[in-house]
Scaffold this motif. Sequence first.
Motif, PDB file in Angstrom:
ATOM      1  N   THR A   1      43.038  51.670  34.097  1.00  0.00           N
ATOM      2  CA  THR A   1      42.676  51.220  35.441  1.00  0.00           C
ATOM      3  C   THR A   1      41.904  49.908  35.385  1.00  0.00           C
ATOM      4  OG1 THR A   1      42.643  53.488  36.258  1.00  0.00           O
ATOM      5  CG2 THR A   1      41.406  51.850  37.539  1.00  0.00           C
ATOM      6  N   GLN A   2      40.962  49.804  34.461  1.00  0.00           N
ATOM      7  CA  GLN A   2      40.173  48.582  34.348  1.00  0.00           C
ATOM      8  C   GLN A   2      41.022  47.403  33.889  1.00  0.00           C
ATOM      9  OE1 GLN A   2      36.438  49.416  32.258  1.00  0.00           O
ATOM     10  NE2 GLN A   2      36.386  51.389  33.307  1.00  0.00           N
ATOM     11  N   PHE A   3      41.995  47.662  33.011  1.00  0.00           N
ATOM     12  CA  PHE A   3      42.911  46.603  32.585  1.00  0.00           C
ATOM     13  C   PHE A   3      43.746  46.113  33.768  1.00  0.00           C
ATOM     14  CE2 PHE A   3      47.189  45.394  31.277  1.00  0.00           C
ATOM     15  CZ  PHE A   3      46.908  44.304  30.460  1.00  0.00           C
ATOM     16  N   ILE A   4      44.307  47.045  34.523  1.00  0.00           N
ATOM     17  CA  ILE A   4      45.127  46.675  35.685  1.00  0.00           C
ATOM     18  C   ILE A   4      44.280  45.912  36.697  1.00  0.00           C
ATOM     19  CG2 ILE A   4      46.396  47.602  37.677  1.00  0.00           C
ATOM     20  CD1 ILE A   4      47.323  49.887  35.741  1.00  0.00           C
ATOM     21  N   SER A   5      43.081  46.376  36.949  1.00  0.00           N
ATOM     22  CA  SER A   5      42.178  45.695  37.879  1.00  0.00           C
ATOM     23  C   SER A   5      41.899  44.274  37.412  1.00  0.00           C
ATOM     24  CB  SER A   5      40.870  46.485  37.994  1.00  0.00           C
ATOM     25  OG  SER A   5      39.944  45.800  38.783  1.00  0.00           O
ATOM     26  N   HIS A   6      41.630  44.123  36.136  1.00  0.00           N
ATOM     27  CA  HIS A   6      41.364  42.791  35.574  1.00  0.00           C
ATOM     28  C   HIS A   6      42.583  41.887  35.767  1.00  0.00           C
ATOM     29  CE1 HIS A   6      39.750  39.720  32.945  1.00  0.00           C
ATOM     30  NE2 HIS A   6      40.871  39.759  32.254  1.00  0.00           N
ATOM     31  N   MET A   7      43.786  42.400  35.505  1.00  0.00           N
ATOM     32  CA  MET A   7      45.010  41.603  35.652  1.00  0.00           C
ATOM     33  C   MET A   7      45.234  41.220  37.116  1.00  0.00           C
ATOM     34  SD  MET A   7      45.837  41.121  32.617  1.00  0.00           S
ATOM     35  CE  MET A   7      47.349  40.238  32.876  1.00  0.00           C
ATOM     36  N   LEU A   8      44.962  42.132  38.035  1.00  0.00           N
ATOM     37  CA  LEU A   8      45.124  41.820  39.458  1.00  0.00           C
ATOM     38  C   LEU A   8      44.122  40.762  39.902  1.00  0.00           C
ATOM     39  CD1 LEU A   8      45.778  45.404  40.861  1.00  0.00           C
ATOM     40  CD2 LEU A   8      47.430  43.524  40.668  1.00  0.00           C
ATOM     41  N   HIS A   9      42.909  40.821  39.391  1.00  0.00           N
ATOM     42  CA  HIS A   9      41.920  39.785  39.714  1.00  0.00           C
ATOM     43  C   HIS A   9      42.357  38.428  39.170  1.00  0.00           C
ATOM     44  CE1 HIS A   9      38.947  42.188  41.719  1.00  0.00           C
ATOM     45  NE2 HIS A   9      38.904  43.053  40.717  1.00  0.00           N
ATOM     46  N   LEU A  10      42.949  38.424  37.991  1.00  0.00           N
ATOM     47  CA  LEU A  10      43.444  37.162  37.422  1.00  0.00           C
ATOM     48  C   LEU A  10      44.567  36.596  38.268  1.00  0.00           C
ATOM     49  CD1 LEU A  10      43.620  37.757  33.555  1.00  0.00           C
ATOM     50  CD2 LEU A  10      42.060  36.258  34.788  1.00  0.00           C
ATOM     51  N   SER A  11      45.473  37.467  38.761  1.00  0.00           N
ATOM     52  CA  SER A  11      46.620  36.996  39.542  1.00  0.00           C
ATOM     53  C   SER A  11      46.177  36.393  40.885  1.00  0.00           C
ATOM     54  CB  SER A  11      47.621  38.122  39.762  1.00  0.00           C
ATOM     55  OG  SER A  11      47.102  39.094  40.639  1.00  0.00           O
ATOM     56  N   GLU A  12      45.026  36.813  41.381  1.00  0.00           N
ATOM     57  CA  GLU A  12      44.511  36.252  42.630  1.00  0.00           C
ATOM     58  C   GLU A  12      44.113  34.780  42.488  1.00  0.00           C
ATOM     59  OE1 GLU A  12      41.310  38.812  43.731  1.00  0.00           O
ATOM     60  OE2 GLU A  12      42.632  40.450  44.336  1.00  0.00           O
ATOM     61  N   LYS A  13      43.877  34.349  41.274  1.00  0.00           N
ATOM     62  CA  LYS A  13      43.441  32.975  41.025  1.00  0.00           C
ATOM     63  C   LYS A  13      44.613  31.993  41.028  1.00  0.00           C
ATOM     64  CE  LYS A  13      39.404  34.432  38.476  1.00  0.00           C
ATOM     65  NZ  LYS A  13      38.700  34.429  37.209  1.00  0.00           N
ATOM     66  N   PHE A  14      45.844  32.533  41.008  1.00  0.00           N
ATOM     67  CA  PHE A  14      47.014  31.647  40.958  1.00  0.00           C
ATOM     68  C   PHE A  14      47.670  31.530  42.302  1.00  0.00           C
ATOM     69  CE2 PHE A  14      46.561  33.211  36.602  1.00  0.00           C
ATOM     70  CZ  PHE A  14      46.455  31.995  35.951  1.00  0.00           C
TER      71      PHE A  14
END
Length: 194
Positions: free
Chosen positions: A181-194
């Motif tokens: 869950t924390q990995f997926i959350s981190h990846m989703l936060h990264l995708s918001e920056k693009f």
Amino acid sequence: MKNQAKEIVDISKYLYQKNLVSGKSGNISSRFKGEDGDIIAITPTLASLDSLEEKDVILVDSDGNCLTKGIPSSEVHLHLSIYKKRDDVNGIVHTHSPYVTGFAFTDKKIKRHDRFGKMSSPYYRELEYEAPGTKKLADKASEAIEDDFVLVLKDHGLISVADSLKEAAEISEFVEGLAKTQFISHMLHLSEKF
């Protein structure tokens, strides 16, 4: 012994089916009382937990002396060191699950969202890398886990301990779910920056 061997086999298959171990990785043990003291039932070395049978389970005494044929897991001393320091522990699960191990190979920590053990930190305890199967790893891990139920081994995997083997397996599954869950959350936060 029959009940302990069956439990080792059942939990091994459970861990494999839940993708918490793969190939010939991971090892588990349970402690029970024998006539002359504690006996530890442990998985054998270089065995796939998916194909384990009751006859494959190794019994050792609290000093690591084999009481049955076969060779115990290379991490037998890790298990024994924890049992010697923790009277409350009767089950140990050591996994190399994908998400927890992914975190273990980075500087990212797994946030705690549980009530297993003392909440002295918002993150699970970690131990810097020590070579697998060594006395140094066994000694340091048994110290580092203290009175907690989870220890992340840097660049290696996870140790979960509990009063029973089943509970230790459930803790391993829970921590892997948190890491995912924390990995997926981190990846989703990264995708918001693009």
